[in-house]
Design a protein around this motif. Structure first.
Motif, PDB file in Angstrom:
ATOM      1  N   LEU A  92      -6.109   7.664  -5.993  1.00  0.00           N
ATOM      2  CA  LEU A  92      -6.367   8.678  -4.970  1.00  0.00           C
ATOM      3  C   LEU A  92      -7.785   9.194  -5.179  1.00  0.00           C
ATOM      4  CD1 LEU A  92      -3.052  10.755  -5.107  1.00  0.00           C
ATOM      5  CD2 LEU A  92      -3.736   9.124  -3.352  1.00  0.00           C
ATOM      6  N   HIS A  99       0.664   5.484   6.415  1.00  0.00           N
ATOM      7  CA  HIS A  99       0.320   5.148   5.031  1.00  0.00           C
ATOM      8  C   HIS A  99       0.410   3.648   4.842  1.00  0.00           C
ATOM      9  CE1 HIS A  99       2.364   5.190   0.767  1.00  0.00           C
ATOM     10  NE2 HIS A  99       1.682   4.111   0.941  1.00  0.00           N
ATOM     11  N   LEU A 152      -3.169   2.060  -1.521  1.00  0.00           N
ATOM     12  CA  LEU A 152      -2.767   2.504  -2.854  1.00  0.00           C
ATOM     13  C   LEU A 152      -2.667   1.367  -3.870  1.00  0.00           C
ATOM     14  CD1 LEU A 152       0.021   5.072  -1.933  1.00  0.00           C
ATOM     15  CD2 LEU A 152      -2.311   5.550  -2.638  1.00  0.00           C
ATOM     16  N   GLY A 180       2.176   8.099  -3.015  1.00  0.00           N
ATOM     17  CA  GLY A 180       2.462   7.803  -1.615  1.00  0.00           C
ATOM     18  C   GLY A 180       2.626   9.078  -0.806  1.00  0.00           C
ATOM     19  N   LEU A 181       3.409  10.002  -1.318  1.00  0.00           N
ATOM     20  CA  LEU A 181       3.616  11.276  -0.623  1.00  0.00           C
ATOM     21  C   LEU A 181       2.309  12.053  -0.540  1.00  0.00           C
ATOM     22  CD1 LEU A 181       5.376  13.378   0.718  1.00  0.00           C
ATOM     23  CD2 LEU A 181       6.088  14.173  -1.541  1.00  0.00           C
ATOM     24  N   MET A 182       1.504  12.015  -1.608  1.00  0.00           N
ATOM     25  CA  MET A 182       0.235  12.741  -1.576  1.00  0.00           C
ATOM     26  C   MET A 182      -0.698  12.130  -0.543  1.00  0.00           C
ATOM     27  SD  MET A 182      -1.192  15.370  -3.248  1.00  0.00           S
ATOM     28  CE  MET A 182      -1.761  16.016  -1.677  1.00  0.00           C
ATOM     29  N   ASN A 231       0.092  10.613   2.231  1.00  0.00           N
ATOM     30  CA  ASN A 231       0.523  11.058   3.560  1.00  0.00           C
ATOM     31  C   ASN A 231       0.182  12.522   3.793  1.00  0.00           C
ATOM     32  OD1 ASN A 231       1.808   8.634   4.543  1.00  0.00           O
ATOM     33  ND2 ASN A 231       3.267   8.961   2.906  1.00  0.00           N
ATOM     34  N   ILE A 242       9.925   7.586  -0.284  1.00  0.00           N
ATOM     35  CA  ILE A 242       8.634   7.631   0.406  1.00  0.00           C
ATOM     36  C   ILE A 242       8.143   6.217   0.667  1.00  0.00           C
ATOM     37  CG2 ILE A 242       6.200   8.276   0.182  1.00  0.00           C
ATOM     38  CD1 ILE A 242       8.105  10.587   0.798  1.00  0.00           C
TER      39      ILE A 242
END
Lengths: 142, 249
Positions: free
Chosen positions: A42, A26, A31, B229-231, B233, A16
């Motif tokens: 998050l 992204h 992050l 990262g996946l969350m 997106n 990812i």
């Protein structure tokens, strides 16, 4: 599952970061803050008729290590982690970076009363709520 | 002369698939399906046997050990097949993928297709060892619906299912392929390994597979970090495609 070669979630993380860090929307700055060496948690912001509710995902954090500072328009969270973690950063030229804390400042979608804020923390999830500040005053027609 | 299908299931030459039981995990609420699927692949040591090919997918591959990898991969052993996507799916592609999958399942005389997903719950924070998330099931097969409580799954009585799971159920009904959607109460926008563990336990009972979820629960915090990262997106994808999650209960 701690063996990197057989860690399926570590593999997903690597792929990812490789794909999305370079190619898609992204933005790694969403992050990580590599300058301060902190993770940006998050978050989810909800607005109800009377409240603004902000939820943060804070794995590896204990309640005593959380600091929250609120103004009418912003909310800042800082939290030390119980142990440092190594995460992948860098798109196709990834490196593993150590992080030991979270830090994030968010702009609230509407003005709130920061002195009336409430917070709950459980299972690594922090929920902070504030009453919305009423705008304007009633004017009586004489 | 027909046109090339927009989505293709590509299985390695020499791999025999017969009467499969197919489990599908897609990035959605709580990444429940992806976490459950990936954990099962690891624990059951399933081998990669294929992938999904499509002009509708972004033109990106990840190269690992000199080998290009598709973002939607298929793993299997015996008659157990797992399809896991590492990219959120837009609605157009979801429809095409669901239709193609059901057609493939029908051609292989599939016993069952199971979609696994999260059901966002405002009460999620209150769950712990003493109060586990509730697991619901929706099926196009009457006999399966009636047997759900025996597997610890509550029949989904009233609500709406949209997106890929809706298409899987509809197309499965048309093609006479038994389908089940498993929905476990979860967070919407945070990875939820604990909810995924509940769904894996149910899958173990449904498919008569021994699978221990202890390490999934123990490693929960680490998994939540690795999947940020996946969350992220997926959050963006959820925000673009709908105001609310694809399932309402």
């Amino acid at each position: 599952m701690s063996d990197e070669e057989t860690d399926v979630f570590g593999e997903i993380e690597r792929r990812i970061e490789s794909v999305f860090g370079e190619v898609f929307s992204h933005d790694k700055e969403d992050l990580f803050d590599l300058v301060s060496g902190s993770l940006k948690p998050l978050d989810r912001i909800e607005v109800t008729p009377g409240e603004v509710i902000v939820t943060f995902d804070l794995p590896y954090v204990e309640k005593k290590d959380i600091s929250l500072v609120a103004t009418e328009e912003t909310l800042s969270v800082d939290a030390k982690m119980t142990k440092p973690v190594m995460l992948r950063v860098g798109g196709s030229m990834q490196k593993r970076v150590e992080f030991a804390k979270y830090s994030k400042k968010i702009s609230l979608p509407t003005k709130v009363d920061p002195r009336a804020g409430k917070a709950r923390f459980r299972g690594g999830i922090l929920i902070v709520s504030f009453p919305v500040v009423g705008e304007g005053s009633t004017v009586v027609v004489g | 002369m027909g046109s090339e299908p927009k989505v293709q299931i590509v299985v390695e030459e020499g791999t025999k698939v017969s009467n499969p039981r197919i489990v599908i995990g897609i990035p959605e609420a709580g990444l429940v399906g992806v976490i459950a699927g990936s954990y099962m692949i690891q624990q059951l040591k399933l081998q990669e046997i294929g992938h999904v090919e499509s002009e509708l997918l972004p033109e990106v591959v990840v190269v690992h050990n000199s080998e290009p990898k598709s973002p939607i991969r298929i793993f299997g052993s015996g008659n157990l097949i797992l399809l896991v996507s590492e990219i959120p799916l837009d609605p157009g592609f979801s429809y095409e993928l669901a239709e193609t999958l059901e057609g493939w399942a029908m051609s292989k005389n599939a016993e069952l297709v199971v979609g696994v997903t999260g059901l966002p719950s405002k009460n999620r924070m209150n769950f712990d060892q003493n109060q586990k998330p509730i697991l619901f099931g929706v099926s196009n097969d009457k006999k399966l619906r009636e047997s759900l409580p025996s597997f610890g799954v509550e029949p989904f009585q009233e609500g709406v299912v949209t997106g890929i799971h809706a298409t899987l159920l509809k197309k499965g009904a048309l093609m006479n392929v038994p389908n089940l959607t498993l929905l476990v109460e979860s967070y919407l926008e945070f990875p939820d390994p604990a909810a995924a563990a509940t769904s894996v336990e149910a899958l173990g009972r449904l498919l008569s597979i021994q699978i221990d979820t202890k390490s999934l629960v123990e490693e929960s915090e680490g998994i939540r970090l690795k999947l940020r990262g996946l969350m992220k997106n997926t959050q963006e994808s959820i925000a673009k495609t709908a105001e609310a999650p694809s399932v309402y209960a």
